[in-house]
Design a protein around this motif. Structure first.
Motif, PDB file in Angstrom:
ATOM      1  N   MET A   9     -63.132  72.280 -12.893  1.00 55.69           N
ATOM      2  CA  MET A   9     -63.188  73.703 -12.586  1.00 55.69           C
ATOM      3  C   MET A   9     -63.653  74.446 -13.819  1.00 55.69           C
ATOM      4  SD  MET A   9     -60.231  76.237 -11.152  1.00 55.69           S
ATOM      5  CE  MET A   9     -59.235  76.290 -12.602  1.00 55.69           C
ATOM      6  N   THR A  10     -64.800  74.122 -14.308  1.00 51.95           N
ATOM      7  CA  THR A  10     -65.329  74.842 -15.455  1.00 51.95           C
ATOM      8  C   THR A  10     -66.462  75.764 -15.044  1.00 51.95           C
ATOM      9  OG1 THR A  10     -66.782  72.993 -15.958  1.00 51.95           O
ATOM     10  CG2 THR A  10     -64.690  73.083 -17.140  1.00 51.95           C
ATOM     11  N   ASP A  11     -66.724  75.879 -13.770  1.00 51.80           N
ATOM     12  CA  ASP A  11     -67.786  76.725 -13.260  1.00 51.80           C
ATOM     13  C   ASP A  11     -67.404  78.187 -13.415  1.00 51.80           C
ATOM     14  OD1 ASP A  11     -69.825  77.937 -11.917  1.00 51.80           O
ATOM     15  OD2 ASP A  11     -69.310  77.127  -9.956  1.00 51.80           O
ATOM     16  N   THR A  12     -68.171  78.926 -14.194  1.00 50.11           N
ATOM     17  CA  THR A  12     -67.875  80.352 -14.381  1.00 50.11           C
ATOM     18  C   THR A  12     -68.745  81.234 -13.501  1.00 50.11           C
ATOM     19  OG1 THR A  12     -69.417  80.468 -16.217  1.00 50.11           O
ATOM     20  CG2 THR A  12     -67.086  80.049 -16.748  1.00 50.11           C
ATOM     21  N   SER A  13     -69.510  80.625 -12.602  1.00 53.00           N
ATOM     22  CA  SER A  13     -70.337  81.426 -11.701  1.00 53.00           C
ATOM     23  C   SER A  13     -69.970  81.145 -10.251  1.00 53.00           C
ATOM     24  CB  SER A  13     -71.815  81.102 -11.942  1.00 53.00           C
ATOM     25  OG  SER A  13     -72.040  79.726 -11.684  1.00 53.00           O
ATOM     26  N   ALA A  14     -68.707  80.864 -10.003  1.00 50.46           N
ATOM     27  CA  ALA A  14     -68.242  80.422  -8.693  1.00 50.46           C
ATOM     28  C   ALA A  14     -68.285  81.517  -7.632  1.00 50.46           C
ATOM     29  CB  ALA A  14     -66.827  79.868  -8.797  1.00 50.46           C
ATOM     30  N   GLY A  15     -68.415  82.737  -8.026  1.00 48.44           N
ATOM     31  CA  GLY A  15     -68.442  83.808  -7.041  1.00 48.44           C
ATOM     32  C   GLY A  15     -68.980  85.067  -7.653  1.00 48.44           C
ATOM     33  N   SER A  16     -69.372  85.998  -6.807  1.00 49.70           N
ATOM     34  CA  SER A  16     -69.950  87.238  -7.311  1.00 49.70           C
ATOM     35  C   SER A  16     -68.930  88.099  -8.035  1.00 49.70           C
ATOM     36  CB  SER A  16     -70.577  88.020  -6.160  1.00 49.70           C
ATOM     37  OG  SER A  16     -69.588  88.294  -5.186  1.00 49.70           O
ATOM     38  N   SER A  17     -67.638  87.860  -7.801  1.00 50.55           N
ATOM     39  CA  SER A  17     -66.615  88.669  -8.454  1.00 50.55           C
ATOM     40  C   SER A  17     -66.277  88.149  -9.852  1.00 50.55           C
ATOM     41  CB  SER A  17     -65.355  88.722  -7.594  1.00 50.55           C
ATOM     42  OG  SER A  17     -64.814  87.425  -7.453  1.00 50.55           O
ATOM     43  N   VAL A  18     -66.819  86.997 -10.229  1.00 49.63           N
ATOM     44  CA  VAL A  18     -66.560  86.433 -11.547  1.00 49.63           C
ATOM     45  C   VAL A  18     -67.542  87.066 -12.532  1.00 49.63           C
ATOM     46  CG1 VAL A  18     -66.567  84.325 -12.930  1.00 49.63           C
ATOM     47  CG2 VAL A  18     -65.754  84.259 -10.580  1.00 49.63           C
ATOM     48  N   PRO A  19     -67.022  87.718 -13.578  1.00 44.89           N
ATOM     49  CA  PRO A  19     -67.938  88.339 -14.541  1.00 44.89           C
ATOM     50  C   PRO A  19     -68.771  87.281 -15.244  1.00 44.89           C
ATOM     51  CG  PRO A  19     -65.659  88.515 -15.291  1.00 44.89           C
ATOM     52  CD  PRO A  19     -65.634  87.893 -13.929  1.00 44.89           C
ATOM     53  N   GLN A  20     -70.020  87.611 -15.509  1.00 43.36           N
ATOM     54  CA  GLN A  20     -70.895  86.699 -16.229  1.00 43.36           C
ATOM     55  C   GLN A  20     -70.580  86.796 -17.717  1.00 43.36           C
ATOM     56  OE1 GLN A  20     -73.067  84.461 -14.706  1.00 43.36           O
ATOM     57  NE2 GLN A  20     -71.870  85.194 -12.981  1.00 43.36           N
ATOM     58  N   LEU A  21     -70.142  85.703 -18.285  1.00 41.82           N
ATOM     59  CA  LEU A  21     -69.784  85.649 -19.691  1.00 41.82           C
ATOM     60  C   LEU A  21     -70.792  84.790 -20.436  1.00 41.82           C
ATOM     61  CD1 LEU A  21     -65.937  84.972 -19.369  1.00 41.82           C
ATOM     62  CD2 LEU A  21     -67.057  87.172 -19.696  1.00 41.82           C
ATOM     63  N   SER A  22     -71.033  85.136 -21.678  1.00 43.01           N
ATOM     64  CA  SER A  22     -71.901  84.304 -22.502  1.00 43.01           C
ATOM     65  C   SER A  22     -71.151  83.035 -22.867  1.00 43.01           C
ATOM     66  CB  SER A  22     -72.308  85.056 -23.771  1.00 43.01           C
ATOM     67  OG  SER A  22     -71.182  85.180 -24.635  1.00 43.01           O
ATOM     68  N   GLU A  23     -71.872  82.026 -23.302  1.00 40.52           N
ATOM     69  CA  GLU A  23     -71.222  80.775 -23.715  1.00 40.52           C
ATOM     70  C   GLU A  23     -70.243  81.035 -24.849  1.00 40.52           C
ATOM     71  OE1 GLU A  23     -70.041  77.026 -23.328  1.00 40.52           O
ATOM     72  OE2 GLU A  23     -71.501  77.973 -22.008  1.00 40.52           O
ATOM     73  N   ALA A  24     -70.605  81.926 -25.779  1.00 41.56           N
ATOM     74  CA  ALA A  24     -69.709  82.259 -26.899  1.00 41.56           C
ATOM     75  C   ALA A  24     -68.435  82.929 -26.395  1.00 41.56           C
ATOM     76  CB  ALA A  24     -70.423  83.160 -27.902  1.00 41.56           C
ATOM     77  N   GLN A  25     -68.548  83.814 -25.399  1.00 35.82           N
ATOM     78  CA  GLN A  25     -67.373  84.476 -24.830  1.00 35.82           C
ATOM     79  C   GLN A  25     -66.475  83.468 -24.123  1.00 35.82           C
ATOM     80  OE1 GLN A  25     -69.700  87.383 -22.604  1.00 35.82           O
ATOM     81  NE2 GLN A  25     -68.584  89.033 -23.658  1.00 35.82           N
ATOM     82  N   GLN A  61     -66.255  80.236 -24.782  1.00 35.31           N
ATOM     83  CA  GLN A  61     -65.622  79.412 -25.814  1.00 35.31           C
ATOM     84  C   GLN A  61     -64.484  80.154 -26.493  1.00 35.31           C
ATOM     85  OE1 GLN A  61     -68.751  78.004 -28.392  1.00 35.31           O
ATOM     86  NE2 GLN A  61     -69.581  76.637 -26.834  1.00 35.31           N
ATOM     87  N   ALA A  62     -64.678  81.432 -26.800  1.00 33.09           N
ATOM     88  CA  ALA A  62     -63.624  82.236 -27.442  1.00 33.09           C
ATOM     89  C   ALA A  62     -62.427  82.371 -26.504  1.00 33.09           C
ATOM     90  CB  ALA A  62     -64.159  83.615 -27.840  1.00 33.09           C
ATOM     91  N   TRP A  63     -62.681  82.649 -25.233  1.00 30.98           N
ATOM     92  CA  TRP A  63     -61.595  82.773 -24.255  1.00 30.98           C
ATOM     93  C   TRP A  63     -60.844  81.452 -24.124  1.00 30.98           C
ATOM     94  CZ3 TRP A  63     -60.297  80.423 -19.676  1.00 30.98           C
ATOM     95  CH2 TRP A  63     -59.306  81.048 -18.926  1.00 30.98           C
ATOM     96  N   THR A  64     -61.580  80.368 -24.049  1.00 28.73           N
ATOM     97  CA  THR A  64     -60.964  79.044 -23.913  1.00 28.73           C
ATOM     98  C   THR A  64     -60.087  78.728 -25.117  1.00 28.73           C
ATOM     99  OG1 THR A  64     -62.856  78.319 -22.590  1.00 28.73           O
ATOM    100  CG2 THR A  64     -61.430  76.600 -23.486  1.00 28.73           C
ATOM    101  N   ARG A  65     -60.577  78.999 -26.309  1.00 31.49           N
ATOM    102  CA  ARG A  65     -59.777  78.792 -27.535  1.00 31.49           C
ATOM    103  C   ARG A  65     -58.506  79.626 -27.496  1.00 31.49           C
ATOM    104  NH1 ARG A  65     -64.462  78.714 -30.166  1.00 31.49           N
ATOM    105  NH2 ARG A  65     -64.413  80.913 -30.594  1.00 31.49           N
ATOM    106  N   GLU A  66     -58.635  80.886 -27.088  1.00 30.88           N
ATOM    107  CA  GLU A  66     -57.480  81.784 -27.005  1.00 30.88           C
ATOM    108  C   GLU A  66     -56.441  81.248 -26.018  1.00 30.88           C
ATOM    109  OE1 GLU A  66     -56.525  86.233 -25.258  1.00 30.88           O
ATOM    110  OE2 GLU A  66     -58.523  85.859 -26.084  1.00 30.88           O
ATOM    111  N   GLN A  67     -56.894  80.758 -24.877  1.00 29.85           N
ATOM    112  CA  GLN A  67     -55.966  80.228 -23.872  1.00 29.85           C
ATOM    113  C   GLN A  67     -55.310  78.933 -24.352  1.00 29.85           C
ATOM    114  OE1 GLN A  67     -55.009  82.209 -21.493  1.00 29.85           O
ATOM    115  NE2 GLN A  67     -56.527  83.572 -22.399  1.00 29.85           N
ATOM    116  N   PHE A  68     -56.059  78.114 -25.065  1.00 26.12           N
ATOM    117  CA  PHE A  68     -55.493  76.887 -25.623  1.00 26.12           C
ATOM    118  C   PHE A  68     -54.405  77.220 -26.640  1.00 26.12           C
ATOM    119  CE2 PHE A  68     -55.697  73.389 -28.790  1.00 26.12           C
ATOM    120  CZ  PHE A  68     -55.220  72.374 -27.974  1.00 26.12           C
ATOM    121  N   GLN A  69     -54.673  78.210 -27.486  1.00 24.28           N
ATOM    122  CA  GLN A  69     -53.672  78.645 -28.463  1.00 24.28           C
ATOM    123  C   GLN A  69     -52.447  79.227 -27.758  1.00 24.28           C
ATOM    124  OE1 GLN A  69     -56.071  81.286 -30.846  1.00 24.28           O
ATOM    125  NE2 GLN A  69     -56.872  79.614 -32.098  1.00 24.28           N
ATOM    126  N   LYS A  70     -52.667  79.989 -26.697  1.00 22.06           N
ATOM    127  CA  LYS A  70     -51.565  80.571 -25.934  1.00 22.06           C
ATOM    128  C   LYS A  70     -50.701  79.461 -25.331  1.00 22.06           C
ATOM    129  CE  LYS A  70     -52.216  84.313 -23.157  1.00 22.06           C
ATOM    130  NZ  LYS A  70     -52.589  85.032 -21.906  1.00 22.06           N
TER     131      LYS A  70
END
Length: 148
Positions: free
Chosen positions: A1-17, A19-28
């Motif tokens: 479930m790494t698809d970030t374009s699964a639906g029109s309601s999912v905001p389009q994020l850059s790869e850097a965004q 990665q930053a979000w993923t790091r933040e969630q891992f730290q959390k």
């Protein structure tokens, strides 16, 4: 479930965004376990899944205080955990928390705790996130390629 374009309601994020979000969630997730006295030392990346910026499901292993594995959910929802043997994969984790949070919210409502504003908001948050998790669980395209 790494698809970030699964639906029109999912905001389009850059790869850097992403990665930053993923790091933040891992730290959390790591901080959450540490607050419970569990020191994670390994992440099972092949079983962990995320849908930025909504939800991440981590399978983490610990050797302290004892050797054990845990599923931790984080993201735009309450961070929570279960033992790894409580769910076979990330999709199962999503279903588990959807049901568990519905029950927890129902228990808060039935106990009368929702008369307190904070508890009412928490119960409503649990219900909303439980419903969102259930919808994610039901979206087959998110889980293609994962053993179910």
């Amino acid at each position: 479930m790494t698809d970030t374009s699964a639906g029109s309601s999912v905001p389009q994020l850059s790869e850097a965004q992403i990665q930053a979000w993923t790091r933040e969630q891992f730290q959390k997730a790591n901080k959450f376990l540490a607050e419970k006295g569990i020191i994670p030392n390994k992440v099972n990346t092949s079983e962990s899944r995320y849908l930025a910026p909504y939800v991440a499901v981590w399978k983490l292993e610990s050797t302290q205080p004892t050797k054990a594995s845990y599923w931790v959910i984080s993201g735009d929802l309450p961070t929570d955990m279960i033992g790894a043997n409580a769910a076979k994969d990330a999709r199962d984790v999503i279903r588990h928390f959807s049901l568990a949070w519905q029950l927890k919210a129902e228990n808060l409502i039935q106990s009368g705790a929702v008369r307190d504003e904070t508890q009412r908001k928490f119960a409503n948050l649990l219900i909303a996130r439980a419903q969102s998790l259930f919808q994610l669980h039901e979206q087959e395209q998110l889980w293609q390629g994962q053993a179910v």
